[in-house]
Design a protein around this motif. Structure first.
Motif: not given
Length: 235
Positions: A33-37, A43-47, A51-52, A55-59
């Motif tokens: 989230s820090a990197a994406a910002r 944070p909170g946006s659909a984008d 993306k999150l 990230v979860r799916a490719t842990m």
């Protein structure tokens, strides 16, 4: 095990870090989230949510590979990866990680049995080193591997495992390798490397079904069970 010698069993054990031997309490998502910002994804946006989810799916996958998929442009991917590693490193140095219960003891037990233990990660070397320093694990294992140590490709490629096989010279056959991790990507890399034991653990990102679907030969409550499992199967 055919004749009881170390050479005939799993003399090389390659263990994942975050989620397997190291409990990080969701720091990957926080650092993402820090990197994406920093790249304008709020944070909170659909984008951000989309993306999150990826990230979860490719842990377990190499983080730079994840960012290449998410942002496409190599410069953006490198910028995101740098921001992620910095944010994760700050969280690590802030004391936000700890060993998975029984992990250090399991590693020591494996070593006492004459096995060579290697720690691997999808993080960059700087982040891996920060984790090792905070935990006091610098001298715990013979070798640590990150994607850059294996030509740049992380999981689900088998490169880090095969790199450990070549660098340590601990065994003479890939079938004498045991792998343990908490994600489907860990399982895939173990299968592709030819390891005879590919153990999934339930202390991290993926559940029993996902681990087995990706090729796990065993699913364990935690890495603390691995030494007994290897002895039990004669590996």
């Amino acid at each position: 095990m055919r004749d009881g010698t170390v050479n005939e069993r799993c003399g090389l054990v390659v263990l994942d870090m975050a989620g397997t031997t190291v409990a990080d309490g969701g720091l990957v998502e926080e650092a993402f989230s820090a990197a994406a910002r920093e790249l304008g994804v709020e944070p909170g946006s659909a984008d951000h949510a989309e993306k999150l989810d990826y990230v979860r799916a490719t842990m377990g996958e190499s983080k730079i590979s994840v960012f290449r998929h998410l942002f496409g442009d190599e410069a953006f991917a490198q910028r995101a990866n740098g921001a992620f590693e910095k944010a994760y490193g700050n969280l690590v140095e802030g004391g936000r990680i700890a060993p998975v219960a029984g992990a250090r003891e399991a590693i020591e037990e494996l070593r006492d049995e004459g096995r060579t233990v290697v720690l691997s990660t999808g993080f960059a070397r700087v982040t891996q080193d920060a984790i090792l320093d905070v935990l006091g694990w610098r001298d715990l294992v013979e070798l640590t591997m990150c994607p850059a140590d294996a030509g740049g490709r992380g999981r689900p490629y088998p490169d880090m495992i095969l790199g450990a096989f070549l660098r340590t010279g601990a065994v003479d056959d890939v079938r004498r390798i045991a792998v343990a991790g908490d994600t489907a990507y860990d399982m895939l890399s173990g299968v592709r490397a030819g390891a005879s034991v590919v153990a999934g653990v339930l202390t991290g990102a993926h559940d029993d079904a996902a681990l087995r679907a990706a090729g796990a030969t065993h699913v364990l409550a935690s890495v603390a069970e691995l030494p007994a499992v290897l002895r039990g199967v004669g590996a």
